[in-house]
Scaffold this active site. Structure first.
Site, short mmCIF file in Angstrom:
data_model
loop_
_atom_site.label_atom_id
_atom_site.label_comp_id
_atom_site.label_asym_id
_atom_site.label_seq_id
_atom_site.Cartn_x
_atom_site.Cartn_y
_atom_site.Cartn_z
N ARG A 1 0.74 -1.15 -0.03
CA ARG A 1 -0.08 0.10 0.09
C ARG A 1 0.94 1.18 0.09
O ARG A 1 1.89 1.28 0.60
CB ARG A 1 -0.82 0.01 1.27
CG ARG A 1 -2.03 -1.06 1.32
CD ARG A 1 -3.11 -0.57 0.35
NE ARG A 1 -4.05 -1.60 0.15
CZ ARG A 1 -4.41 -2.65 -0.75
NH1 ARG A 1 -3.47 -2.98 -1.55
NH2 ARG A 1 -5.59 -3.18 -0.43
N HIS B 1 -1.27 -0.40 -10.07
CA HIS B 1 -1.96 -1.24 -9.11
C HIS B 1 -2.47 -2.41 -9.80
O HIS B 1 -3.46 -2.91 -9.65
CB HIS B 1 -2.97 -0.49 -8.26
CG HIS B 1 -3.34 -1.28 -6.91
ND1 HIS B 1 -3.44 -0.48 -5.94
CD2 HIS B 1 -3.39 -2.49 -6.44
CE1 HIS B 1 -3.73 -1.38 -4.98
NE2 HIS B 1 -3.75 -2.57 -5.27
#
Ligand code: NAP
Ligand code: GLV
Length: 311
Positions: free
Chosen positions: A226, A274
């Site tokens: 993250r 991502h």
């Protein structure tokens, strides 16, 4: 027992997900927001980002299933009832993808691909000394469903792998360490550092300037966990100063990565949107169906998040 009603939030891919549910359990009602009858009771919700307020408005809800491994977005919600089980995906085909992504990062460093890309820009033909696998020190932060698979795969390929977790782990071929006191020594021993930690109050901001500076000179960071765990400004400064050699970044504090972010154009940073390990609908539906059936037969579901640990 009557068939359960599942509310599905899967965006444009919803028809595909519904077909996968229907193929496995044709009697279940799996509905999208638009198909849901007013006040239709919902037993299970599938989706990482339901509309604001919805989680508090479903009195019969027995669990919410995240469409990924990370549950930070769900846990941050104000409408999440405190005792509602939050269930995440356990690998579900993501670990294999992450192994490939991590290996790409290791090869970027080992085979000096960022250096050679810069040389190419200067039309410079210069061979640098080889780095052998057994000499490449890889540190993996997080040894869970995904981190352990990455660490084991890299060790099997012959890399020197160390791994860090909260509690003690024992994995074949890996030097496993745990607890915050073990972090700095692991950083100092990682030519390539691969972050696969969940985002929790303990891990947010973990990769700050001081910790990044503990990596060996010229090391490469892979962040596939993250964005809120990394100080990206400090990373850029350390890359500019030559303290660090490169970064492969898949996750960012703000996603999509803003157009004015210096990361986009940094010659020592590789940016991906991502995609290190995407959710695979087939294995995901398989896991969710199995868990709903476990719940309905009174067995504990697998992958239920420990709300106190936040992962
Ligand atoms: P997991 O099974 O929950 O494993 C988490 C690991 O992190 C465990 O080994 C845990 O230690 C360790 N950990 C947690 N807090 C820690 C702390 N404070 N200090 C040290 N170690 C700590 O999670 P996972 O399924 O492997 O997934 C990891 C993360 O990867 C997800 O949360 C998500 O954010 C990210 N992810 C990203 C992508 C992508 O495409 N970029 C895809 C999938 C997942 P213990 O073993 O002691 O519990
Ligand atoms: C992706 O980032 C996931 O958490 O599955």
């Amino acid at each position: 027992m009557s068939a359960p009603t599942v509310l599905l939030h899967a965006g444009e891919a919803a028809p595909h997900w519904q077909a996968l549910f229907a193929a496995r359990r044709p009697s279940w009602r799996v509905v999208t927001e638009g198909q849901r009858a007013p006040d239709q009771p919902i037993d299970y919700l599938v989706g990482s980002r339901p509309p604001a307020g919805q989680l508090a408005r479903l009195p019969r809800l027995r669990a919410v299933f995240a469409l990924g491994a990370g549950v930070d977005a769900l846990l941050a919600r104000e409408d999440l009832p405190p005792s509602l089980p939050v269930v995440r995906l356990l690998d579900a085909g993501m670990a294999d993808q992450m192994v490939e992504y991590a290996l790409f990062g290791v090869l970027l460093w080992q085979r000096r691909l960022l250096d050679y890309a810069l040389q190419q820009g200067r039309r410079e033909w210069r061979q640098q000394p080889p780095r052998l696998r057994a000499e490449v020190r890889v540190g993996v932060l997080g040894l869970g469903a995904i981190g352990a698979a990455v660490a084991i795969a890299l060790a099997r390929l012959g890399y020197r792998v160390s791994g860090w977790s909260r509690s003690a782990r024992h994995l074949p071929g890996i030097r496993c360490v745990d607890g915050i006191a073990a972090l700095d020594p692991l950083l100092a021993d990682s030519d390539v550092l691969i972050n696969l930690l969940p985002s929790t109050p303990q891990t947010r901001g973990l990769l700050d300037r001081a910790r990044l500076a503990r990596l060996p000179r010229g090391a490469l960071l892979v962040n596939a966990a993250r964005g809120d765990q990394l100080d990206a400004e400090a990373l850029c400064a350390l890359l500019d100063d030559g303290v660090l050699g490169g970064a492969l970044l898949d996750v960012f504090a703000t996603e999509p990565l803003p157009a004015d972010s210096p990361l986009w154009s940094h010659s020592r940073v590789v940016v991906t949107p991502h995609v290190a390990a995407l959710t695979l609908p087939g294995p995901a539906v398989e896991q969710i169906v199995a868990n709903i059936e476990r719940d309905r037969s009174g067995q504990p579901m697998l992958g239920v998040v420990d709300r106190a640990r936040a992962y």
